[in-house]
Write an enzyme that holds these catalytic residues in place. Structure first.
Site, short mmCIF file in Angstrom:
data_model
loop_
_atom_site.label_atom_id
_atom_site.label_comp_id
_atom_site.label_asym_id
_atom_site.label_seq_id
_atom_site.Cartn_x
_atom_site.Cartn_y
_atom_site.Cartn_z
N GLU A 197 7.44 -11.09 -8.28
CA GLU A 197 7.89 -11.84 -7.27
C GLU A 197 6.88 -13.31 -7.00
O GLU A 197 7.39 -13.71 -6.22
CB GLU A 197 8.09 -11.39 -5.94
CG GLU A 197 7.05 -10.92 -5.04
CD GLU A 197 6.33 -9.70 -5.56
OE1 GLU A 197 5.40 -8.44 -5.93
OE2 GLU A 197 6.93 -8.80 -6.70
N ILE A 246 -1.88 -6.25 -10.01
CA ILE A 246 -2.81 -6.44 -8.70
C ILE A 246 -3.06 -4.73 -8.41
O ILE A 246 -2.15 -4.34 -7.90
CB ILE A 246 -1.88 -7.36 -7.92
CG1 ILE A 246 -2.00 -8.41 -8.10
CG2 ILE A 246 -3.95 -7.17 -6.62
CD1 ILE A 246 -1.73 -9.40 -6.53
N GLU A 278 1.10 -1.35 -0.20
CA GLU A 278 0.07 0.28 0.06
C GLU A 278 1.06 1.17 0.16
O GLU A 278 1.70 1.65 0.82
CB GLU A 278 -0.51 -0.21 1.24
CG GLU A 278 -1.82 1.26 1.66
CD GLU A 278 -2.58 2.18 -0.42
OE1 GLU A 278 -1.98 3.11 0.08
OE2 GLU A 278 -2.81 1.07 -0.65
N CYS A 316 4.97 -2.25 -8.49
CA CYS A 316 3.79 -1.86 -8.05
C CYS A 316 3.65 -0.47 -7.06
O CYS A 316 4.35 0.39 -7.74
CB CYS A 316 2.76 -3.45 -7.26
SG CYS A 316 0.99 -2.79 -7.25
N HIS A 327 3.92 -7.45 -9.81
CA HIS A 327 4.09 -8.53 -9.04
C HIS A 327 5.40 -9.17 -9.84
O HIS A 327 4.77 -10.43 -9.94
CB HIS A 327 3.49 -8.73 -8.73
CG HIS A 327 2.63 -7.98 -7.68
ND1 HIS A 327 3.04 -6.94 -5.81
CD2 HIS A 327 1.98 -7.34 -8.00
CE1 HIS A 327 2.47 -6.12 -5.51
NE2 HIS A 327 1.78 -5.92 -6.75
#
EC number: 4.3.3.6
Length: 195
Positions: A175, A136, A47, A78, A173
């Site tokens: 990862e 995402i 966030e 991100c 992402h």
């Protein structure tokens, strides 16, 4: 050579695991005094409002900026991309980006969590096989400065991966992809840094 993953909030464990598949020495970073011993730093997804507030609370924002100016590689994924940006248009809801990369980034550009998606991307600097990118609540790059290299775009032309000298930022992402090529790319960047 030691690569740090900012471990204040977000997907830091997944980055540590991916670096582990490459045999890289990877450490969680939670204090400003841990930064100078690094050859590279990853700011993970999470966030962006929380991450930037915690960077200020823990006194890490200014040391990260100073190390970036010295040439230490920093990679934002991100929310990490949002943290690295110079400009965030629209409602930034308390986000204080580090302002290190000459990019304008729009937060949550693809909608809410339910609008998450995967895409196979061609990425400059990786081998020819497409990269499985997981998006995402992802940001996107609306504008780049002159010194910013575009590494990847979606088929519609949306910019999702950029590099500016020692700084790397991607919307997605890596990862979570099961593919360690982006992490290998960053490890190679870190190998060139002399602390």
């Amino acid at each position: 050579m030691k690569i740090g993953v900012l471990a204040l909030q977000g997907a830091f464990r997944e980055h540590l695991n991916m670096l582990g598949t490459l045999g890289a020495e990877a450490v969680e970073v939670r204090k400003a005094e841990e930064l100078p011993e690094l050859s590279g730093l990853i700011i993970p997804g999470g966030e962006s409002t929380t991450i930037t507030k915690l960077l200020d609370i823990f006194g890490m924002a200014e040391p990260i900026k100073a190390l970036a100016k010295k040439g230490m590689p920093i990679w934002g994924t991100c929310a990490g991309m949002i943290c690295l940006a110079k400009e965030l248009p629209g409602d930034i809801s308390g986000v204080k980006p580090l302002g290190l990369m000459d990019i304008t980034v729009r937060r949550n550009a693809f909608g809410r969590q339910v609008n998450s998606f995967e895409a196979m991307l061609k990425v400059k600097g990786l081998d020819k096989a497409d990269f499985p990118a997981v998006f995402i609540r992802a940001p996107l790059v609306e504008k780049t400065g002159k010194g910013v290299e575009i590494l990847s775009k979606l088929p519609d032309g949306t910019i999702v991966a950029v590099r500016e000298n020692n700084l790397l930022a991607i919307s997605f992402h890596p990862e979570l992809s099961g593919d360690n090529r982006f992490h290998r790319y960053f490890v190679q960047m870190a190998k060139t840094y002399k602390a």
